[in-house]
Structure formats: structure tokens, C-alpha cells
Design a protein around this motif. Structure first.
Motif, PDB file in Angstrom:
ATOM      1  N   ASP A 103       0.823  -1.206   0.000  1.00  0.00           N
ATOM      2  CA  ASP A 103       0.000   0.000   0.000  1.00  0.00           C
ATOM      3  C   ASP A 103       0.858   1.257   0.000  1.00  0.00           C
ATOM      4  O   ASP A 103       0.562   2.219  -0.701  1.00  0.00           O
ATOM      5  CB  ASP A 103      -0.909   0.015   1.240  1.00  0.00           C
ATOM      6  N   ARG A 104       1.915   1.249   0.802  1.00  0.00           N
ATOM      7  CA  ARG A 104       2.765   2.438   0.892  1.00  0.00           C
ATOM      8  C   ARG A 104       3.580   2.642  -0.373  1.00  0.00           C
ATOM      9  O   ARG A 104       3.887   3.781  -0.743  1.00  0.00           O
ATOM     10  CB  ARG A 104       3.706   2.297   2.104  1.00  0.00           C
ATOM     11  N   VAL A 105       3.927   1.591  -1.069  1.00  0.00           N
ATOM     12  CA  VAL A 105       4.756   1.719  -2.267  1.00  0.00           C
ATOM     13  C   VAL A 105       3.927   2.169  -3.464  1.00  0.00           C
ATOM     14  O   VAL A 105       4.283   3.128  -4.166  1.00  0.00           O
ATOM     15  CB  VAL A 105       5.481   0.388  -2.564  1.00  0.00           C
ATOM     16  N   VAL A 106       2.811   1.508  -3.746  1.00  0.00           N
ATOM     17  CA  VAL A 106       2.040   1.814  -4.960  1.00  0.00           C
ATOM     18  C   VAL A 106       0.985   2.871  -4.723  1.00  0.00           C
ATOM     19  O   VAL A 106       0.505   3.499  -5.676  1.00  0.00           O
ATOM     20  CB  VAL A 106       1.384   0.544  -5.531  1.00  0.00           C
ATOM     21  N   GLY A 107       0.563   3.101  -3.480  1.00  0.00           N
ATOM     22  CA  GLY A 107      -0.521   4.031  -3.193  1.00  0.00           C
ATOM     23  C   GLY A 107      -1.810   3.287  -2.880  1.00  0.00           C
ATOM     24  O   GLY A 107      -1.945   2.089  -3.155  1.00  0.00           O
ATOM     25  N   SER A 108      -2.771   4.002  -2.292  1.00  0.00           N
ATOM     26  CA  SER A 108      -4.017   3.356  -1.884  1.00  0.00           C
ATOM     27  C   SER A 108      -5.136   4.377  -1.852  1.00  0.00           C
ATOM     28  O   SER A 108      -4.948   5.568  -2.160  1.00  0.00           O
ATOM     29  CB  SER A 108      -3.852   2.715  -0.496  1.00  0.00           C
ATOM     30  N   LEU A 109      -6.308   3.928  -1.465  1.00  0.00           N
ATOM     31  CA  LEU A 109      -7.471   4.795  -1.332  1.00  0.00           C
ATOM     32  C   LEU A 109      -7.265   5.768  -0.176  1.00  0.00           C
ATOM     33  O   LEU A 109      -6.810   5.391   0.901  1.00  0.00           O
ATOM     34  CB  LEU A 109      -8.715   3.948  -1.081  1.00  0.00           C
ATOM     35  N   ALA A 126     -10.753   8.875  -3.788  1.00  0.00           N
ATOM     36  CA  ALA A 126      -9.551   9.646  -4.091  1.00  0.00           C
ATOM     37  C   ALA A 126      -8.337   8.758  -3.876  1.00  0.00           C
ATOM     38  O   ALA A 126      -8.313   7.906  -2.982  1.00  0.00           O
ATOM     39  CB  ALA A 126      -9.471  10.890  -3.211  1.00  0.00           C
ATOM     40  N   PHE A 127      -7.315   8.998  -4.687  1.00  0.00           N
ATOM     41  CA  PHE A 127      -6.105   8.187  -4.627  1.00  0.00           C
ATOM     42  C   PHE A 127      -5.049   8.900  -3.797  1.00  0.00           C
ATOM     43  O   PHE A 127      -4.791  10.096  -3.974  1.00  0.00           O
ATOM     44  CB  PHE A 127      -5.583   7.937  -6.043  1.00  0.00           C
ATOM     45  N   LEU A 128      -4.464   8.163  -2.874  1.00  0.00           N
ATOM     46  CA  LEU A 128      -3.365   8.678  -2.069  1.00  0.00           C
ATOM     47  C   LEU A 128      -2.061   8.114  -2.632  1.00  0.00           C
ATOM     48  O   LEU A 128      -1.791   6.922  -2.500  1.00  0.00           O
ATOM     49  CB  LEU A 128      -3.536   8.240  -0.611  1.00  0.00           C
ATOM     50  N   GLY A 134       1.635   6.785  -3.460  1.00  0.00           N
ATOM     51  CA  GLY A 134       2.624   6.088  -2.644  1.00  0.00           C
ATOM     52  C   GLY A 134       4.026   6.563  -2.967  1.00  0.00           C
ATOM     53  O   GLY A 134       4.243   7.618  -3.584  1.00  0.00           O
ATOM     54  N   LEU A 135       5.003   5.755  -2.556  1.00  0.00           N
ATOM     55  CA  LEU A 135       6.407   6.125  -2.748  1.00  0.00           C
ATOM     56  C   LEU A 135       6.787   6.179  -4.226  1.00  0.00           C
ATOM     57  O   LEU A 135       7.646   6.968  -4.613  1.00  0.00           O
ATOM     58  CB  LEU A 135       7.304   5.133  -2.008  1.00  0.00           C
ATOM     59  N   LEU A 136       6.154   5.355  -5.067  1.00  0.00           N
ATOM     60  CA  LEU A 136       6.440   5.404  -6.497  1.00  0.00           C
ATOM     61  C   LEU A 136       6.039   6.742  -7.089  1.00  0.00           C
ATOM     62  O   LEU A 136       6.724   7.273  -7.977  1.00  0.00           O
ATOM     63  CB  LEU A 136       5.716   4.264  -7.216  1.00  0.00           C
ATOM     64  N   GLY A 137       4.918   7.287  -6.637  1.00  0.00           N
ATOM     65  CA  GLY A 137       4.505   8.599  -7.118  1.00  0.00           C
ATOM     66  C   GLY A 137       5.437   9.693  -6.646  1.00  0.00           C
ATOM     67  O   GLY A 137       5.786  10.608  -7.405  1.00  0.00           O
ATOM     68  N   GLU A 138       5.868   9.638  -5.389  1.00  0.00           N
ATOM     69  CA  GLU A 138       6.782  10.637  -4.865  1.00  0.00           C
ATOM     70  C   GLU A 138       8.143  10.579  -5.547  1.00  0.00           C
ATOM     71  O   GLU A 138       8.854  11.586  -5.616  1.00  0.00           O
ATOM     72  CB  GLU A 138       6.956  10.442  -3.361  1.00  0.00           C
ATOM     73  N   ALA A 139       8.543   9.404  -6.049  1.00  0.00           N
ATOM     74  CA  ALA A 139       9.871   9.229  -6.627  1.00  0.00           C
ATOM     75  C   ALA A 139       9.931   9.573  -8.112  1.00  0.00           C
ATOM     76  O   ALA A 139      11.011   9.483  -8.700  1.00  0.00           O
ATOM     77  CB  ALA A 139      10.343   7.792  -6.430  1.00  0.00           C
ATOM     78  N   ASN A 140       8.819   9.954  -8.735  1.00  0.00           N
ATOM     79  CA  ASN A 140       8.840  10.269 -10.164  1.00  0.00           C
ATOM     80  C   ASN A 140       9.847  11.389 -10.452  1.00  0.00           C
ATOM     81  O   ASN A 140       9.878  12.402  -9.760  1.00  0.00           O
ATOM     82  CB  ASN A 140       7.444  10.689 -10.625  1.00  0.00           C
ATOM     83  N   ARG A 141      10.699  11.155 -11.462  1.00  0.00           N
ATOM     84  CA  ARG A 141      11.754  12.075 -11.868  1.00  0.00           C
ATOM     85  C   ARG A 141      12.838  12.202 -10.800  1.00  0.00           C
ATOM     86  O   ARG A 141      13.558  13.206 -10.761  1.00  0.00           O
ATOM     87  CB  ARG A 141      11.190  13.456 -12.211  1.00  0.00           C
TER      88      ARG A 141
END
Length: 670
Positions: free
Chosen positions: A111-117, A129-131, A133-140
Motif C-alpha cells: 500500500d505504501r509503495v504503490v498508493g491506496s485509497l 480519491a487516490f493517495l 505512494g512512494l512510487l509517485g513521490e519518486a517520479n523524476r
């Protein structure tokens, strides 16, 4: 809050690292070309792996990002923007930000890596709504994983998918989200803790091997610098700031030069030859070597890739991709040294000597004679073994990679950690597989809770809430994780194991299994039987080093009390289950299956088979019988019969090897 705390951490200056020039170069090349492909840092403890990675963040220029975007999309490349940014028809507001460096801990959940509800939005506003995860924060940015080889397999699968496609696709809990995930993957690991899966290993563009320095003056300099930093970090950083500025300016200049670096055709041919000679699988090695050589050329200020650039960076690209040549591969020197083939009539004669023709079918008398010879040979072996009381200590054979050993997944929730068997867990760490209404801990299953409450919303008072949840609606997550096992080795140390130096190969197999047990975080124990009794050489322990020491000193000689060995193993297992009922045992029996000493009156082999059948009925244990008998024209098959009595998995030492298993499969398919 956690991320801001990491940003305020006082970092050791990257330029102040001593004796790790190859590691610094690999990281700086990723600063020059962030799309290079990632770097894996392998080495022993205390070699500044983590310090170097965290110091790299200060070498990276700031990036421009879309204001308000959780994925900080690139305003100059709308094709790679997220759905919200693409749908925004107005002019984007941009801002400068440091390159994000995201740590993924080994204990991270899916959940923390890919994101969750976003549970808060679902309850208060009644919308999905989507929260991120770490993959989103790590973009670029950079994803940094310390001890990446200990990461759970399902998290590794998510990272592989995101790194390969550049997108994170989330289909869960009633939401469907796709967002960009372009990142540099930086991993550190200690090879003693186990290796990476080949699929993940090949994703890294570069691999750097680091080790502690042996030069005394260099070690003294490292101590002095570290003490100066810890006593006054601000002053130490100020002292090294000019060197930091020089490196940052060189990175910026190399980035500007990189698009103009030319690749001559002869360099393509050189790169292809190097990768072919390394027997690298696929073509990723060639592509990565071109990119890395171009980045190195830009770092050195070259307008085109030179042969020196290719040769200098090739070891980092091929270190983790180099493979052993196939058996049928021949070097030019081997081809020149080949002996001429003998004439046809001579070769036919030699072949007949090595492989005598089988007896013609239907010859009953000859078949009976062969059976008599087989029985006589077995009796002679037993008599030789019985008369051989001298103990001999054999060397350990060469270890090898073994096929994967796992336990069937069970329904009982077990505690512990490791990497071998998948099981249910009552902790909040592990893969979310389903939900339950039985509440035992605070691990809320948001999706299942909302689905349980949804049918009753009309009859409940909202009190300003979009969704009203009562106690009966709450669901908890059922998780799975991998744990270690208790691996008990039951070793035949009788005199028959010394025949044809059979114990050398057996010790090599045990050492290979011990290495696998260390990587999977198993507890190990060892029982040996010879003479007229069996003994516990090593009680259950986490120290594989002690097990290896026992293996080195293990002597061979005497009779074969197989039943005594099985009874002793049974006693060790009972004691282990009383102390650690959560850890399931795996019993590995290395023997030829023969027996010539009984614990009571009766035939030794029949007694051993009765004990084996009792062990099969009493415990829920995985048994593996490794047949140490060297196969030839006369094979007794005693170990295979023992495996049947135990309900065990049967294999020979060759079949225990990964390569041997592949050969068996190929033979079956053929």
C-alpha cells in the motif's frame, strides 16, 4: 513530516569520501544522465555505501515541476504528464525543486509503495480519491533501497513493472489510476546476505563492488575525516564546499555536452564484441554500455566516445551480467590444441570398450547372473563398511547453486522473518491478500470496510459524514509474508561414504544447502550417524558458520546405524517444536539409504523403514532425501525406498543443483 526530517539531515559531503573513486564515478554518471538505468552497490559492511548514495542528492541540479502535482510532472514534456496535468487546459504554474530521493525500507508494505485509497476523503466527502505512494513521490527522482536483496518478492515485482513501463497502474479498492514513474533505482546490498533475482539484477545499468581499504594511510585518513565531521558537521561541510561546488559545476557542464556526444561505428562494434565475450544475456548490456560510455565521455569533456571510455566503464556494466561460457564454447587456443580424431575403426573399438553391449533380450540366465552379482556387491559393500572402523576426514567439495526449496503455504499465522516459505502473518507487515471481520489488531482494510457499510447508508444518520461506519462494518487485512524455517541436516557419516570419495561431494552439497539457509534466514542443526549410534553435532542455531565448522571437522568411518540417525532427528524436531512452534522444520537426509546396524533385534533396514513411517505420520514436516549413492551399472535404490517411506522429496546430488534440474526438465521435454 518524515520526508522533511530526511531533508534536514546533515549529510556527509560527497566530495569528502575517500578510497571509493569507482563508486563515486558510477553515481556521478547517473547525475550526468538520470536515465542511465540505475546502479547496484555491492560490498561488505562499513564501506560508505549508504553515505555515498545520500550524498549524491547534493550533486543533482534542481528540476522544474508543475505546481500542485503530486508526481511533480515535467512542464516541458506533456506526453509524460499525469492525467490531471494533461486535462488542465490552462497554463501550468511551475516551480524549482530538489530531485526527490525516496528511501524504500525493507519493511515497506505494498500500500505504501504503490498508493491506496484516501480513507479520509472517502469518509468525509464520500468520493474515491487516490493517495499516492512512494512510487509517485519518486517520479523524476531516485529510489534508494538499502539491503535491496532482502526486499519482499511482491514489492520487487511492483518495482520491476514500474521501472520497465515507466508507469504505475493501480487497480484496487474501487479506483483505477495510472501515473508516471520514471526514476533512478539505486540499491545497496551485502552479497553475504544473498543475491538478487536475475530479473531485478539485470535492470541496473551499473554494478560497483566496494570493499574496505587495506592501505594503512588511507584508513587513517578516513578516520580523521569522520571524526572531524562528527565533532563539527557545519565546519567540515564548509571546508569541503569548494570541492562540492566543483563537482556540481562539472555535472552541469557534462549534462549540456551529453546530447552532442557522438558514437563512432567502430565503438558500436567494440561494445558488441565486449558484451559477446562476456556471454551477457540479451541486448540490455550493449545498450547500457553505450549509454554509460557516452555519459563518461561527457564527464571527461569528450566530443565523441573513445576506446578508453568504453574500456574504463565496461567492468561496471558487465560485472553483474558476465556469465560462464557454455560447455560447448571453445576459445581459439583450445581449438588449436585439439588432438586429431582417431581413425574410424579405432574410435569404434574404443567406444565398444567404454560401453559394452547390453545382454540380448530374453536371456533369463544372464539376467539372473547380473542380479546375483548385484546382491553380492551390496553384501561386499556392507562387509567392507562394517570392517572399516578407521575414521577419515574428507575435504569439502565445491559448492553450487541449488534449486529452490519451499514449504507449502499453511493456514496457521506464524511469526518470524526470513525469505523461504510464504505463510499467514498476524503482523502489519506483509502482502494484503484478503479481509476478515475478526478483529485482532489495528490493520484496517479500507476497501472491505466501506463495502460492508455501503448497503446500510440510507438507514443511518449521516451527521455530516458522507459514509457512516459502525463497529460491525470494520474489516481487517489478512496478510502473507515469507519466513525462515528450521533446516535439520541428517548426515550419513559411515564408512560407505568414504568409497570413491563420496563424502567430498556430499559435504559440497551440505555447504551449498547451508549457504542457501543463510540467505533465507533459516535456523540450522546437524545430526550425524555412524558406528553404532547417532549424535547431535549442532543444536538448532542461527549461526551457519558453526554449521560449516562442524562440516569441516566431520569424520567418516564405521557402520551405518540409519534407524538411530532417524530417531535422533525425531528427538531434535520434537524439542524444536516445543520451543519454536511457529517455525516449520525441513529435514534433509543425506544418505545412500543403506543400514547394517539395528537398535534392537531385527533387520536394520526394516527397522529404519518403520521409524521413517512413524516420522511421516507424526509430524507435518517437509522431508528431503538426497541420495549420495553414485549411480552406475549397479544401483540399489535404497535411498529412493527410504524417501517413499518418509513421504519425502527424493533427489540425487546432481538433481539438487540448479543446472542439474534444468537438464532433467530438458530431457523430459525431449
Amino acid at each position: 513530516m518524515e520526508r522533511s526530517t530526511k531533508q534536514r539531515r546533515v549529510l556527509y559531503p560527497f566530495a569528502a569520501l575517500a578510497g571509493q573513486e569507482e563508486l563515486q564515478l558510477g553515481l556521478l554518471l547517473h547525475a550526468v544522465n538520470p536515465r542511465l538505468g540505475g546502479i547496484l552497490i555491492r560490498g561488505e559492511k562499513g564501506t560508505a555505501k549508504s553515505t555515498a548514495v545520500r550524498g549524491l542528492a547534493e550533486m543533482l541540479p534542481d528540476i522544474q515541476a508543475v505546481a500542485g502535482c503530486p508526481y511533480h510532472c515535467d512542464p516541458e514534456d506533456k506526453s509524460k504528464a499525469c492525467a490531471d496535468c494533461r486535462s488542465d487546459e490552462g497554463e501550468w504554474q511551475t516551480f524549482a525543486m530538489p530531485v526527490p530521493v525516496i528511501d524504500i525500507p525493507v519493511s515497506a508494505t505494498e500500500d505504501r509503495v504503490v498508493g491506496s485509497l484516501d480513507f479520509e476523503q472517502a469518509i468525509k466527502a464520500g468520493r474515491r480519491a487516490f493517495l499516492p505512494g512512494l512510487l509517485g513521490e519518486a517520479n523524476r527522482g531516485i529510489i534508494y533501497i538499502d539491503e535491496i536483496n532482502l526486499l519482499d518478492d511482491h514489492i520487487v515485482d511492483v518495482l520491476l513493472d514500474a521501472a520497465g513501463s515507466g508507469l504505475n497502474v493501480v487497480e484496487r479498492e474501487g479506483i483505477s489510476i495510472t501515473h508516471p514513474t520514471e526514476f533512478i533505482l539505486v540499491g545497496t546490498m551485502n552479497p553475504e546476505e544473498g543475491d538478487l533475482r536475475p530479473q531485478l539484477l539485470d535492470r541496473f545499468a551499473l554494478c560497483v563492488e566496494v570493499a574496505g581499504l587495506t592501505d594503512r594511510e588511507a584508513r587513517v585518513e578516513i578516520i580523521k575525516r569522520r571524526e572531524a565531521f562528527e565533532s563539527d558537521p557545519a565546519a567540515f561541510r564548509q571546508e569541503w564546499q569548494p570541492e562540492q561546488d566543483k563537482l556540481r559545476a562539472k555535472v552541469v557542464a557534462a549534462r549540456k555536452l551529453l546530447p552532442a556526444v557522438a558514437v563512432p561505428d567502430k565503438r558500436y562494434e567494440m561494445i558488441s564484441r565486449l558484451c559477446t565475450e562476456a556471454y551477457a544475456a540479451g541486448h540490455r548490456a550493449d545498450i547500457m554500455l553505450v549509454r554509460a560510455a557516452a555519459a563518461l565521455a561527457a564527464w571527461r569533456g569528450h566530443q565523441a566516445i573513445t576506446g578508453e571510455d568504453v574500456l574504463d566503464i565496461a567492468p561496471l556494466v558487465l560485472a553483474h551480467r558476465r556469465r560462464e561460457p557454455p560447455e560447448d564454447a571453445e576459445t581459439p587456443q583450445q581449438q588449436q590444441q585439439e588432438q586429431p580424431e582417431p581413425p574410424e575403426d579405432q574410435s569404434d573399438e574404443l567406444e565398444q570398450q567404454d560401453n559394452p553391449p547390453p545382454p540380448p533380450p530374453g536371456n533369463q540366465q544372464q539376467e539372473e547372473q547380473q542380479q546375483d552379482n548385484k546382491d553380492d556387491k551390496e553384501d561386499n559393500d556392507n562387509n567392507q563398511e562394517a570392517s572399516s572402523s578407521a575414521e577419515v576426514v574428507f575435504a569439502i567439495g565445491k559448492p553450487f547453486a541449488i534449486k529452490r526449496i519451499t514449504m507449502d503455504k499453511d493456514r496457521q499465522a506464524r511469526r518470524g522473518s526470513g525469505r523461504r516459505s510464504r505463510t499467514k502473518t498476524d503482523s502489519s507487515v506483509g502482502r494484503y491478500v484478503k479481509s476478515t471481520c475478526h478483529r485482532e489488531r489495528d490493520d484496517l482494510a479500507i476497501d472491505a470496510t466501506i463495502r460492508a457499510a455501503a448497503p446500510f447508508q440510507r438507514s443511518r444518520k449521516s451527521n455530516g459524514m458522507a459514509v457512516v461506519i459502525e463497529t460491525s462494518d470494520i474489516r481487517e487485512k489478512v496478510r502473507e509474508k515469507r519466513i525462515g524455517n528450521f533446516m535439520l541436516f541428517v548426515v550419513d557419516a559411515s564408512g560407505s561414504m568414504g568409497a570413491k570419495q563420496r563424502m567430498i561431494e556430499t559435504k559440497g552439497a551440505i555447504l551449498s544447502l547451508l549457504q542457501d539457509a543463510y540467505q533465507k534466514r533459516d535456523r540450522v542443526g546437524m545430526v550425524a550417524f555412524k558406528g553404532d549410534h547417532a549424535e547431535v553435532l549442532l543444536p538448532p542455531t542461527n549461526s551457519v558458520e558453526m554449521a560449516q565448522k562442524c562440516l569441516v571437522e566431520l569424520p567418516v568411518g564405521g557402520k551405518t546405524p540409519l534407524a538411530a540417525g532417524l530417531v535422533k532427528a525425531q528427538k531434535v524436531i520434537r524439542q524444536h517444536l516445543q520451543r519454536s512452534p511457529h517455525m516449520r522444520p525441513i529435514v534433509v537426509i543425506l544418505s545412500d539409504g543403506k543400514a547394517n546396524v539395528a537398535m534392537a533385534d531385527g533387520k536394520p533396514l526394516a527397522e529404519a523403514h518403520r521409524v521413517a513411517e512413524n516420522m511421516r505420520e507424526e509430524f507435518d514436516i517437509k522431508y528431503i532425501v538426497v541420495d549420495t549413492e553414485q549411480k552406475g551399472l549397479l544401483s540399489f535404490g535404497k535411498a529412493q525406498e527410504l524417501a517413499v517411506r518418509l513421504g519425502a522429496e527424493y533427489c540425487t546430488i546432481d538433481q539438487l543443483k540448479v543446472d542439474g534440474l534444468v537438464d532433467i526438465v530438458r530431457g523430459a521435454l525431449a
